[in-house]
Design a protein around this motif. Structure first.
Motif, PDB file in Angstrom:
ATOM      1  N   PHE A  83      45.563  38.761  44.439  1.00  0.00           N
ATOM      2  CA  PHE A  83      45.540  37.969  43.398  1.00  0.00           C
ATOM      3  C   PHE A  83      46.001  36.832  43.677  1.00  0.00           C
ATOM      4  O   PHE A  83      47.417  36.207  43.462  1.00  0.00           O
ATOM      5  N   GLY A  87      44.545  31.430  41.602  1.00  0.00           N
ATOM      6  CA  GLY A  87      43.820  31.121  41.435  1.00  0.00           C
ATOM      7  C   GLY A  87      43.570  32.323  40.443  1.00  0.00           C
ATOM      8  O   GLY A  87      42.595  33.456  41.532  1.00  0.00           O
ATOM      9  N   GLU A  88      44.723  33.579  40.408  1.00  0.00           N
ATOM     10  CA  GLU A  88      44.553  34.798  40.101  1.00  0.00           C
ATOM     11  C   GLU A  88      43.358  35.591  39.628  1.00  0.00           C
ATOM     12  O   GLU A  88      43.738  36.795  39.029  1.00  0.00           O
ATOM     13  N   THR A  89      42.504  34.830  39.265  1.00  0.00           N
ATOM     14  CA  THR A  89      41.867  35.683  38.501  1.00  0.00           C
ATOM     15  C   THR A  89      40.135  35.813  40.101  1.00  0.00           C
ATOM     16  O   THR A  89      39.362  36.460  39.857  1.00  0.00           O
ATOM     17  N   ILE A  90      41.313  35.434  40.768  1.00  0.00           N
ATOM     18  CA  ILE A  90      40.416  35.455  42.604  1.00  0.00           C
ATOM     19  C   ILE A  90      41.471  36.571  42.419  1.00  0.00           C
ATOM     20  O   ILE A  90      42.134  36.768  42.953  1.00  0.00           O
ATOM     21  N   TYR A 128      41.152  46.287  40.427  1.00  0.00           N
ATOM     22  CA  TYR A 128      41.374  44.555  39.289  1.00  0.00           C
ATOM     23  C   TYR A 128      41.396  45.171  37.842  1.00  0.00           C
ATOM     24  O   TYR A 128      41.034  43.926  37.450  1.00  0.00           O
ATOM     25  N   TRP A 131      44.074  45.281  36.656  1.00  0.00           N
ATOM     26  CA  TRP A 131      44.932  43.860  36.665  1.00  0.00           C
ATOM     27  C   TRP A 131      43.948  42.480  35.263  1.00  0.00           C
ATOM     28  O   TRP A 131      44.949  41.867  34.652  1.00  0.00           O
ATOM     29  N   ALA A 132      43.187  43.275  35.370  1.00  0.00           N
ATOM     30  CA  ALA A 132      42.734  42.475  34.052  1.00  0.00           C
ATOM     31  C   ALA A 132      43.457  42.749  32.654  1.00  0.00           C
ATOM     32  O   ALA A 132      43.211  42.299  32.172  1.00  0.00           O
ATOM     33  N   TYR A 140      51.016  46.212  35.354  1.00  0.00           N
ATOM     34  CA  TYR A 140      50.507  46.307  36.846  1.00  0.00           C
ATOM     35  C   TYR A 140      50.567  47.116  37.663  1.00  0.00           C
ATOM     36  O   TYR A 140      49.906  48.280  38.621  1.00  0.00           O
TER      37      TYR A 140
END
Length: 165
Positions: A83, A87-90, A128, A131-132, A140
């Motif tokens: 992650f 930008g930890e949403t990527i 993912y 993670w979300a 996680y």
């Protein structure tokens, strides 16, 4: 569109392990993945590989990737998914030849990049998703994908489709 022959594909998960790297917060979940039934089984199946998981883990610790994520380790190719610190949403991915962990280019024809085989895509989806939904990194890290393996029913369907159009 030129369609090249593709080998049959049936994956199996041979092991899972959490590897916390010394000296910092980096941690990766390792999935040992095999593709049994192919010629040259030492290249595709951990049961026949001369490289053992403990040796791989020592090499990965020496490589010391930074971040939090997961690793798909086949005897011939390893991908590190993390992650993104920027930008930890990527989700970033980097590839290596498993023996020796030499970098491997994921560039493919026409400017595309290889993302994943079926096992990697299934694991990435589960990872993912966790993670979300995870409230913390530790939450996680306690999760492992339940994916056990699976095959591609027909590894020639794209060629058949292209030939019939």
């Amino acid at each position: 569109m030129e369609i090249k022959p593709c080998l049959p594909y049936n994956s199996r998960i041979d092991g899972r392990k959490l590897l916390r790297l010394p000296g910092g917060p980096s941690a990766f979940k390792i999935y040992y993945v095999s593709i049994p039934g192919r010629e040259n089984p030492g290249r595709y199946d951990w049961a026949f590989s001369s490289l053992k998981p403990a040796e791989f883990e020592a090499g990965l610790a020496k490589l010391a990737p930074e971040g939090v994520g997961f690793v798909t380790a086949f005897p011939h190719i390893t991908k590190i998914f993390r992650f993104a610190p920027s930008g930890e949403t990527i989700l970033h991915v980097k590839a290596f030849k498993t023996p020796g962990l030499e970098p491997l280019d994921l560039g493919r024809p026409d400017g595309y990049l290889e993302f994943a085989c079926y096992a990697e895509a299934a694991i990435a989806g589960d990872e993912y998703g966790k993670w979300a939904s995870a409230a913390t990194v530790e939450d996680y890290l306690t999760f492992f994908s339940p994916f056990e393996g699976g095959g591609i029913l027909d590894n020639t369907k794209l060629a058949a489709y292209a030939g019939g159009k």
